[in-house]
Design a protein around this motif. Sequence first.
Motif, PDB file in Angstrom:
ATOM      1  N   PRO A   1      -2.439  20.717 -19.413  1.00  0.00           N
ATOM      2  CA  PRO A   1      -1.653  21.908 -19.758  1.00  0.00           C
ATOM      3  C   PRO A   1      -2.052  22.502 -21.112  1.00  0.00           C
ATOM      4  O   PRO A   1      -2.090  23.724 -21.263  1.00  0.00           O
TER       5      PRO A   1
ATOM      6  N   ILE B 178      -0.408  22.741 -23.769  1.00  0.00           N
ATOM      7  CA  ILE B 178       0.692  23.347 -24.526  1.00  0.00           C
ATOM      8  C   ILE B 178       1.766  22.291 -24.748  1.00  0.00           C
ATOM      9  O   ILE B 178       1.730  21.218 -24.130  1.00  0.00           O
TER      10      ILE B 178
ATOM     11  N   GLN C 291       7.131  24.140 -24.248  1.00  0.00           N
ATOM     12  CA  GLN C 291       6.550  25.335 -23.629  1.00  0.00           C
ATOM     13  C   GLN C 291       6.308  25.136 -22.140  1.00  0.00           C
ATOM     14  O   GLN C 291       6.560  26.025 -21.334  1.00  0.00           O
ATOM     15  N   LEU C 292       5.846  23.929 -21.798  1.00  0.00           N
ATOM     16  CA  LEU C 292       5.570  23.634 -20.396  1.00  0.00           C
ATOM     17  C   LEU C 292       6.857  23.673 -19.575  1.00  0.00           C
ATOM     18  O   LEU C 292       6.892  24.219 -18.463  1.00  0.00           O
TER      19      LEU C 292
ATOM     20  N   LYS D 169       7.702  27.207 -18.977  1.00  0.00           N
ATOM     21  CA  LYS D 169       6.789  27.830 -18.007  1.00  0.00           C
ATOM     22  C   LYS D 169       7.106  27.387 -16.575  1.00  0.00           C
ATOM     23  O   LYS D 169       7.109  28.204 -15.656  1.00  0.00           O
TER      24      LYS D 169
ATOM     25  N   ILE E 228       0.863  24.268 -12.183  1.00  0.00           N
ATOM     26  CA  ILE E 228       0.588  24.364 -13.628  1.00  0.00           C
ATOM     27  C   ILE E 228      -0.761  25.049 -13.853  1.00  0.00           C
ATOM     28  O   ILE E 228      -0.895  25.937 -14.700  1.00  0.00           O
TER      29      ILE E 228
ATOM     30  N   LEU F  29      -0.828  28.488 -15.953  1.00  0.00           N
ATOM     31  CA  LEU F  29      -1.492  28.473 -17.264  1.00  0.00           C
ATOM     32  C   LEU F  29      -2.967  28.864 -17.169  1.00  0.00           C
ATOM     33  O   LEU F  29      -3.657  28.905 -18.192  1.00  0.00           O
TER      34      LEU F  29
ATOM     35  N   LYS G 190      -5.501  27.146 -15.884  1.00  0.00           N
ATOM     36  CA  LYS G 190      -6.327  25.999 -16.312  1.00  0.00           C
ATOM     37  C   LYS G 190      -6.989  25.395 -15.074  1.00  0.00           C
ATOM     38  O   LYS G 190      -6.435  25.478 -13.974  1.00  0.00           O
TER      39      LYS G 190
END
Lengths: 336, 676
Positions: free
Chosen positions: B14, B16, B20-21, B24, B65, B69, B71
């Motif tokens: 992640p 972060i 924050q996660l 999100k 995720i 994000l 990623k």
Amino acid sequence: MNWDFDQITQKAEEELRAVASDKDLEAFRIKYLGRKGLLADMYAALATASKEEKPALGKNINILKTRITGLIDGERDQIKKTKKASSIKELDVTLPGVSRSTGHKHLITQTIEEICDIFEKMGFSVQEGPEIESEFYNFDALNIPKDHPSRDGFDTFYVDMKNKTNAGQNMLLRSQTSPAQVRIMQKYKPPMAVLVPGKVFRPDAVDASHSFMFHQIEGLVVDKNIKFSDLKGLLEVFLKRLFSDDIKMRFRPHFFPFTEPSAEVDISWKGGKKDWLEIMGCGMVHPNVFKAAGYKDGEYTGLAFGLGVERIAMCKYGIKDIRTFYENDVRFLRQF
Amino acid sequence: MKISLNWIKNYVKPGISVKQLVHKLTMAGLEVEEVVSANKDCVLELEITPNRPDCLNMIGIAREISAILNKPLTLPKVKKTATQKANCNIVIKDTKGCTRYIGTVIEGVNVKSAPAWMKEAIASIGLRPINNLVDITNYSLMENGQPLHAFDYDKLEGGKIIVRRAKKGETIVTLDGVERKLDESILVIADAKKPVAIAGIMGGAATEVTATTKNILLESAHFDQILIRQTSRKLGLSSDSSYRFERSVAYQGVEYGSKRATQLILENAGGKISKYKDAKISKTQQKGNSVKLSVEQINNYLGTKATKAQIKTGLKKLGFSVSEAAKQLKVASPHFRQDILREVDLIEEIARIIGFDNIPISLPPILSCNIPSEPRRPIRNRVIDRLLSEGLDETVTYAMYNADLVGQTGQIDKKQLRVINPLTKEQELMRPSILPSFLSVAATNINRGQKNIKIFEIGKVYTPKAEEETLAILMTGTNVSDWRPASNRPVDFYDLKGALTQALECMDLGKGITFVSTENSFYEKGQSATIHLSAKVIGHIGKVDGDVLRTFGIKEADVYFCEISMEQVYMCGLKKNGYDAIAEYPAVVRDVSIAVKKDQDFGKIENLVRQLGKPILSDIYFKEEYLGEKIANDQRGLVFSLTYQDKKRTLTEEEVNKVHEKILSSIMEEFHAVLR
């Protein structure tokens, strides 16, 4: 009849001198001007007097009446003046005032009214729907599959009533106010903006936050081009009016079978215990719901939302136990 | 569902903070309900909505995720099953209940403790490490969502797997040590002789993997979600497997799950694959749907200005494949996204990727509509306002009630509407009257020392055919609120009647409502009436019977109650007020004081007076009922005044006298009254 009007006047003046209070004065008034008083006798006699006697007698009676009335008025002023000069207290002005206390609307009713008022001012029409519903309106029409767990007896109360329109379908106690959506869409054509408050039922074990009966308000807006951003805007206006301008809110994706996309709305305010408190569910009306209402696919879009009345009231007034609403302790009822 | 961030990091980083996660994930529809940090790991409790069974595992969450994000996502590679192995003996007899069953026999396994990393991983989300084989099936389930079960192959009679319904009378001792009775509604995995597992829910103790197990059969299957849910509820037994089957497991994931676990077993417990079979019922594999939609359509629906590139990238990260055809996007969903059926489902995915918070706000263009508001509301509100001003408090009580207690009020003989599945006795009957609800409210208040109660409620009552709105009022105790002693007296019938009359004052009741003395089982003898509107009975009123009160725990109180049908009231409509010019000519008021036998109703006298008084009698005002020493025992005194008035002229003494005399003589004659 012969009266000595001078003597009567003189006597009355003497009597008046002995008058010292409002009570005495009232006795004096009754003696002369009361329904069975002297003047009343005189007028009665006047009615039967001969033609010749009448004018003189009438005149004298009227003079006497004017005189007595004058005396009473004068004395009344005198008594008032005396009273003003003295410092006698006739009333304990500090005793509580007596009023006829009015009753109190139940907090649930008040909350429903408050919410309806906000939406009615925005042009919504308030509708009602039946508490005993068919499986069609409570489930099928809301895009809830035939085998969905919410149809189980664990989640919905069924009642021993015959379904008049479809004998194969069970009747139940509506588990949400949403069934009114399709009822209204079948009855009217868009554009529409309606609100449906009412009781709903779920077989939940009763505790501080669960009740097998509670109240919901359903909202529905349908038109040619209703957008998800409209849903956000509308509910922001509503929640700010209901709570206050400085609350924060967020729309969080969620799932309801009858809306797509669906969201839950959380609010937070300064000094609130939790960061966010879930306050209502909403979304864009699912195409299958329009289909159930008999609308052509793609002709309209719509937004829908639903909220729990008790939840809102508990949140606004800091009530900890939902059972408080149904106990109806008058000390609770009379607070609102 | 619990997820471990350390575990998740195997697939996506992640990059972060946890805070924050959490934000999100929540804002993407994966609501984080709890965050617990322990042992250098962080465990999140997520609420997964029922449309997203693909998120009930670590890879599913990692994929989300990765998309939110932006990623990269790295998934564990599984090797293709090497060569053709000997067939495992699998028979699917119930093809509705089971559509796919992959059996893999691995021989020569070494049952021992699982490696530390795996034990840590499963322990982090609350599972107890047992041995390497059991832990691997759990780990693989939690990783990719495919439920698995390992049997001790040598304990399977005939080395056979039969998927069938249980036979009546069969039993199985499940892994939790409980013996369970089975029947034909339950899908089981059986060997040649007996059930060895309740399909999709729990394995049997007799064939479980133990320290001495040498050879195993690994099950990876696809069971019907409804059947599993019904069985789970029926047996009161659920497991991590049944939880996932109930919410739907991806058909194609059966193979991935099987291979992933097989690989983990070979790596951590040794052994080699000796037999393998992929028994499939449906010929076509479950595939994802393909949906066409345009960027414009998306933006119109959401009120956004998302670009094509943004939409494509987001969808691809979620596992969708996107191609362009004409001016539209053609989006094929991955096999595990069975929830994507049409445009709006994809639009929601795009909204999640954009973030609901980033969608602008607007207001619907027209909110005014021609739909009339419910006509009952203004009437109901008027009635409520009147009752409030009479000093009555509004209640809201339950629509259901205990049938026994309803019976105690003498109302059980009416047709009842029963609840088929009540949770408690308090919910078995839809109330036929508000009386029992109100007696409960009165009892609660009186027991708490609140003896003076005046309440009302407008709510539904029910018959087997309909729900009907009614108004109920209850009064007990004293008319208080005044410290001047003269005004304090117990409430009585006339307080209740007055409140009810006030409540309906705004209604167009025609000739009005009348009260007819009637006996009723739940009222005291001689102290109740039915309420009539024209020829219809619309309700009842009276003093509640003492025995009924005691049933509800009310001992020393007089309770007055009335109930009328609001349905009948609504039919009357609101009174249409016109202006009535104030009379210009003087009125003549005459008092009447009579003595009559106690059983003579004033209502009848009043009717006669009105009849005879026409057209100059304008009002009858009741002043006093006298029941005292100055009158004979069987008599009572009634005092009322009559107002004579004409709108167009001054009445003469003679014409008033004529009518008044006629009234007096008729009263004396008809009702054997005497003037007092």
